[in-house]
Scaffold this active site. Structure first.
Site, mmCIF file in Angstrom:
data_model
loop_
_atom_site.group_PDB
_atom_site.id
_atom_site.type_symbol
_atom_site.label_atom_id
_atom_site.label_comp_id
_atom_site.label_asym_id
_atom_site.label_seq_id
_atom_site.Cartn_x
_atom_site.Cartn_y
_atom_site.Cartn_z
ATOM 1 N N GLY A 116 9.455 10.528 20.718
ATOM 2 C CA GLY A 116 10.867 10.640 21.076
ATOM 3 C C GLY A 116 11.776 10.689 19.868
ATOM 4 N N GLY A 266 10.346 -13.954 5.741
ATOM 5 C CA GLY A 266 8.988 -13.446 5.957
ATOM 6 C C GLY A 266 8.727 -12.269 5.030
ATOM 7 N N GLY A 269 11.873 -9.893 4.424
ATOM 8 C CA GLY A 269 12.892 -10.527 3.604
ATOM 9 C C GLY A 269 12.446 -10.683 2.160
ATOM 10 C CG HIS A 542 -16.183 -8.235 -17.691
ATOM 11 N ND1 HIS A 542 -15.399 -9.283 -17.251
ATOM 12 C CD2 HIS A 542 -16.084 -8.202 -19.047
ATOM 13 C CE1 HIS A 542 -14.882 -9.889 -18.309
ATOM 14 N NE2 HIS A 542 -15.266 -9.247 -19.408
#
Lengths: 573, 495
Positions: A116, A266, A269, A542
């Site tokens: 839509g 959260g 934010g 590594h």
């Protein structure tokens, strides 16, 4: 790329070739495509020529099928079942719908997707994608502005500045590009993209249409609702889109206010606080709970607060609601009235230049015609069982109707929606599948990043108490990682919560450089049921950041020995 | 490579399962469980441990915890709580860095963080007191005194403890150094409850620089206090200067690269055992003003003044509480009234600003700083009022209670080092004023008069520094002549 190739062959006919190319087909019940935005095959058109050839062929044949579908006589991939227009109709072309559509085509279903608004939904247009563009900018700004950091490298940088419009354009260009990729990938596979608002008329029947145009009615064997969510704006807050905004507006970055209040601490934010402070704003968090970053593991949020909040131009009010927010007008700043979250007593009034409402997201399920099938939403969410089957008002399953993504509210993440969509397609094509939500990783793209999978420590301890097992924790610091130190980014912590008796990973939480990319070793292990005693024998290059996760595995003390064959692992669902 | 590093890395993973360390206390009847857990203990001397349980001491010391068996000292990464802040049991108070990780240290007690003994970024040995916890608000002061005595004996005295209110030695009535205007309002008390709006960064800066946010006038949008307001109040350079340093000098031609260090400064390194003490807010303000003063073109004119008559007058009025400072201020004020240009200032480099009042700022040395209390309307007030006013200002300056208008409204500055035997010196012109007078000691001097007769007179050398954009040589000479006349015929001072 490889999976693109596999589509053009039927799986059964070329099982051996298929296996190494598209491992997800080989794993019998592994939820595939847990990628954040489910953008698989978005680069379809750019495949090397060999694949392209086969793809073209495939597209071609698909076209024929589509046209043949009208007479509903074609056989093979994509032919609808006898009395239906489509095998599968998906309402909503966000990341969830897109993931489901691609999987459906792969499984040979004739598929339509109804959109839509714009293809891509929240994630691509107003969520993860443009916010990553802004965060990429904020990460670089942060680095360039950090004289101390640069000096430690022996680098000298002249005053870093930015052009707001340029930053905003980067975000909108990225969204456009990803949206086109998404659209093209569906078109290329022959998914019918139908435009208009879709709603359920009755069992296996959907109507769609644009406002002011006659509705079209189509039938489908199975229907998936994937209508997503919109920013949630609490009562009393007046959003004007200029000074009081939601993430939808903020991502357009039409202004960078001197001082912005962010309601909610959260993911959304936090990420915006990272962007705004890097661009020079000062930020005030307003959090209803007693602590910032309430959703995270407490130890991680404590450290994150020390790195992401305290040294930055951020202050905060916790345990308060913003009961009323008035946009700036008539020469007055934005006014925010705070009340105590518990007692509802008025506490304070803030005057700021702008306010961003990041209080979460509300499901977008209005006008879906749910009343036609006797489904009652719960706080807007569509109730589903663990197979995403919609449950009606009498607690009974609605046949052939599924709901995925934010609209069901199980786990409001783009990649979770996509995984749920794939799970549904697996079921409707005859293979039972239940998605393990605890294996779905989540990430917050601050600098440094936060990522997690599975349970937090308090959750794990609660579960352990209930079920009577022991819980252990292993931890490692980024300070001990060579690559992190080379990058001068030693700030960070990784922590794993596990069962010492059998080596099961219950949760992994990472805060540090590239945490969002590091979590997948853990989430894959959880999804596949890999035990620590086995994965700790795996080798990591590594020096890489991945050794941080390796450290977690190696530091764990598991009582049971490694399985004799590393492959003999059962799938946990 | 990978293997060896891997074994190194694994040692760095934390062995304890919970990195939040809690405080235990020796006040509790149970013995200290292990060093790692002990962070708090009562401040009662260790010898009286047995009796500790009965003594109701409510001030506890916060100790540097041992976060690992190998840890001997720890660095304070940050204090999560500030002095005076309320603590609830289980809350994190301080972040300590060990060789392996940063850890939050929690409190086992409710109370108040009374004093921080070891500041952020400083290091303390395991077991050393790093802060004090008071059980009630009333005990905070007591704890602070304790912290102050603790820190005075400690070499790493933290800025926080240094700010504790220790009575300062009586300041000299005049300063050993010239002029300063507008230092930070270090401890001014806000007038009353009014709504102050300060931005998050402004609040952070104020806390960091110990500036009372209530005493700052906001200049930001809607009158809010911004970071630059706080910086101005604290007298520090704006932090926004991320302006790049000039391109670095070309690398040394000799490519003995291994030892070539990219030194960006030519300053010689500190001598061993030297110490660096950061400026206090007031010292920062002085520093800022002194740098600013360099932009004003100044010149100096000296003048010998005969003080026999003044000395005689001083002897007469001294019992009535009149000070030499008041006499000199009054004389300068009266002279300025006749030479308004010397009382003017040049604010923009384009015009004279004639001040409507004659406000004489007098430089005063106070403990570790310099401030200029202002005698307002020095030309109009009589000598006795002026003396009274001066006493009041000095008292306020000592207790850091001066209101901004009492130290930043000066139009002319007086600096007197005469009482130290200094015979002449020159002063730096404070920004925003037109002139400053440096007064030396009055000394018996042999003088010859025009007829060739020798006599001994008390002479004092006065040296004025002025802004040559507005005050010219002749102006200053004329002003000094007037000043000398007033001093030499001081009867007008008492009128």
């Amino acid at each position: 790329m490889q999976s693109a190739l596999s589509i053009s062959f039927s799986q059964a006919s070329l099982p051996i070739l298929n296996r190494p190319l598209c491992s997800s087909n080989a794993g019998p019940s592994t939820p595939r495509n847990l990628r954040f935005c489910g953008l698989r095959r978005e680069a379809f058109g750019f495949s090397p020529s060999k694949q392209l050839t086969s793809c073209r062929f495939r597209i071609h044949s698909r076209r024929i099928e589509v046209s043949a579908a009208a007479s509903s006589s074609a056989a093979g991939n994509g032919a609808p079942s006898k009395s239906f227009d489509y095998d599968l109709v998906i309402i909503g072309a966000g990341v969830g719908g897109h993931g489901a559509a691609l999987q459906a085509v792969e499984k040979g279903l004739k598929t339509a997707i109804i959109e839509g608004d714009v293809v891509g939904g929240t994630c691509v247009n107003r969520g993860c994608v443009p916010s990553k563009a802004l965060l990429a900018v904020s990460g670089r700004m942060r680095e360039l502005q950090n004289e101390h950091h640069m000096k430690a490298f022996g680098l000298q940088v002249s005053a870093a500045g930015y052009d707001r419009q340029g930053v905003a354009d980067h975000a909108s260009n990225l969204a456009t590009k990803i949206r086109n990729n998404l659209t093209n990938s569906m078109k290329a596979l022959g998914v019918d993209i139908l435009t208009g608002f879709g709603s359920v008329l009755g069992p296996q029947k959907v109507k769609y249409g644009k406002v002011g145009f006659p509705d079209n009615i189509i039938t489908a064997k199975d229907i998936i609702i994937a209508t997503g969510s919109v920013p949630f704006v609490p009562k009393g807050i007046e959003v004007d889109g200029k000074t009081v905004i939601t993430s939808d507006h903020a991502l357009k970055l039409e202004s960078v206010p001197d001082w912005i209040a962010i309601v909610g601490s959260g993911y959304i934010g936090l990420e915006f606080s990272d962007v705004y402070t890097a661009l020079g704003s000062e930020v005030t968090f307003i959090e209803a709970l007693d602590q910032l970053m309430p959703g995270f593991d407490p130890e991680i949020s404590k450290l994150a607060q020390r790195v992401l909040i305290n040294p930055r131009k951020i202050d905060y009010h916790t345990g308060v609601f913003a009961s009323k927010i008035t946009p700036a007008k008539d020469g007055r700043p934005v006014m925010i009235e705070l009340i105590d979250a518990k007692t509802k007593e008025p506490k304070d009034t803030l005057e700021v230049d702008a306010a961003l409402i990041a209080t979460g997201r509300a499901p977008f399920t209005n006008g879906l015609g749910l009343e036609n099938i006797n489904v009652a939403t719960q706080r807007g969410f569509i109730p589903v069982d663990d197979r995403m089957r919609v449950i009606d008002g009498n607690g009974k399953l609605v046949p052939h109707l599924y709901c995925i993504g934010d609209a069901n509210g199980k786990l409001m993440l783009a990649h979770a929606a996509s995984a749920q969509g794939i799970s549904v397609v697996e079921q409707v094509t005859g293979r039972d599948h239940v998605l393990n939500h605890l294996s779905i990783p989540a990430a917050c793209f601050t600098h440094p990043e936060i990522s997690m999978v599975g349970l937090t420590e308090p959750q794990a301890r609660e579960k352990a108490e209930k079920e009577g097992f022991k819980v252990s924790i292993s931890k490692t610091s980024f300070k001990a990682n060579t690559k992190a130190l080379a990058e001068n980014e030693g700030e960070g912590l990784a922590k794993m919560i596990y069962r010492p008796d059998n080596g099961e990973i219950l949760g992994v939480h990472i805060f540090g450089l590239h945490a969002a990319d590091l979590i997948h070793e853990a989430s894959n292990a959880i999804a596949l049921g890999t035990r620590i005693q086995d994965i700790k024998l795996a080798v990591h290059a590594h020096p890489t950041l991945s050794e941080v996760v390796d450290e977690l595995f190696k530091a764990a003390k598991v009582e049971s020995p490694a399985s004799t064959t590393a492959q003999g692992v059962k799938v946990a669902v | 490579m990978a293997v060896s590093s891997s074994s190194f890395l694994s040692t760095a993973s934390l062995s304890n399962s919970k990195s939040t360390i809690s405080f235990a206390s020796s006040v509790s009847p149970t013995p200290i469980p292990s060093l790692r857990r002990v962070v708090f203990r009562s401040s009662i001397p260790a010898s009286s441990h047995r009796r500790v349980m009965t003594v109701r001491s409510k001030i506890r010391e916060i100790f540097m915890p041992a976060l690992s068996s190998t840890m001997t000292e720890g660095k304070i990464v940050s204090w999560i709580k500030t002095e005076g802040e309320k603590l609830a049991k289980g809350e994190s108070v301080v972040v300590v860095e060990s060789d392996k990780a940063d850890m939050d240290v929690e409190t086992f007690y409710d109370g108040y963080l009374a004093a921080i003994v070891v500041g952020e970024g400083e290091t303390a040995p395991v077991g050393a007191a790093i802060g004090l916890l008071a059980e009630t608000e009333a005990e905070i002061e007591e704890a602070k005194t304790k912290a102050a005595s603790k820190s005075s004996s400690s070499s790493s005295s933290p800025p926080a403890a240094a700010e504790a209110l220790v009575p300062s030695p009586p300041p000299a009535t005049s300063s050993p150094a010239p002029a300063i205007a507008q230092p930070a309002p270090v401890a001014t008390v806000p007038d009353g409850p009014r709504k102050t709006v300060a931005t998050p960064y402004a609040k952070k800066l104020a806390k960091q620089h110990k500036v009372d946010i209530g005493s700052i006038a906001g200049t930001g949008p809607f009158g809010r206090i911004t970071a630059s307001d706080v910086e101005a109040a604290a007298g520090i350079a704006p932090s926004k200067s991320t302006v790049a340093p000039p391109p670095s000098p070309p690398p040394a031609p000799t490519a003995t690269a291994a030892t070539a260090k990219p030194t960006t400064t030519n300053l010689p390194p500190l001598l061993p055992d030297s110490s660096i003490v950061p400026f206090t807010a007031m010292q920062s303000a002085v520093s800022k003003n002194m740098i600013e003063s360099l932009s004003v073109p100044t010149f100096r004119v000296g003048y010998p003044v005969n003080t026999d008559a003044l000395d005689a007058l001083y002897e007469k009025v001294k019992p009535k509480g009149v000070t030499m400072t008041a006499l000199l201020a009054k004389a300068a004020g009266m002279a300025l009234a006749q030479h308004p240009v010397v009382n003017a200032s040049c604010k923009d480099g384009k015009s004279f600003s004639y001040n409507s009042n004659i406000n004489i700022a007098v430089a005063v040395a106070i403990n570790g700083g310099l401030i200029t209390p202002v005698l307002q309307d020095a030309d109009k007030l009589d000598l006795y009022l002026l003396s009274q006013k001066w006493k009041e200002l000095v008292g306020k300056a000592r207790s850091k209670q001066l209101q901004p208008h009492e130290y930043n409204s000066g139009t002319f500055t007086l600096s007197n080092l005469g009482m130290f035997g200094v015979d002449r010196f020159d002063a730096i012109l404070p920004p925003g004023q037109g002139a400053i007078m440096a007064v030396g000691a009055s000394k018996p001097t042999v003088v010859a008069d025009k007829d060739g007769f020798f006599s001994v007179k008390n002479k004092m050398l006065v040296n004025v520094t002025a802004d040559h954009r507005i005050v010219y040589g002749a102006d200053l000479a004329a002003f000094l002549q007037t000043f000398a006349k007033i001093v030499e015929n001081p009867d007008s001072l008492t009128l």
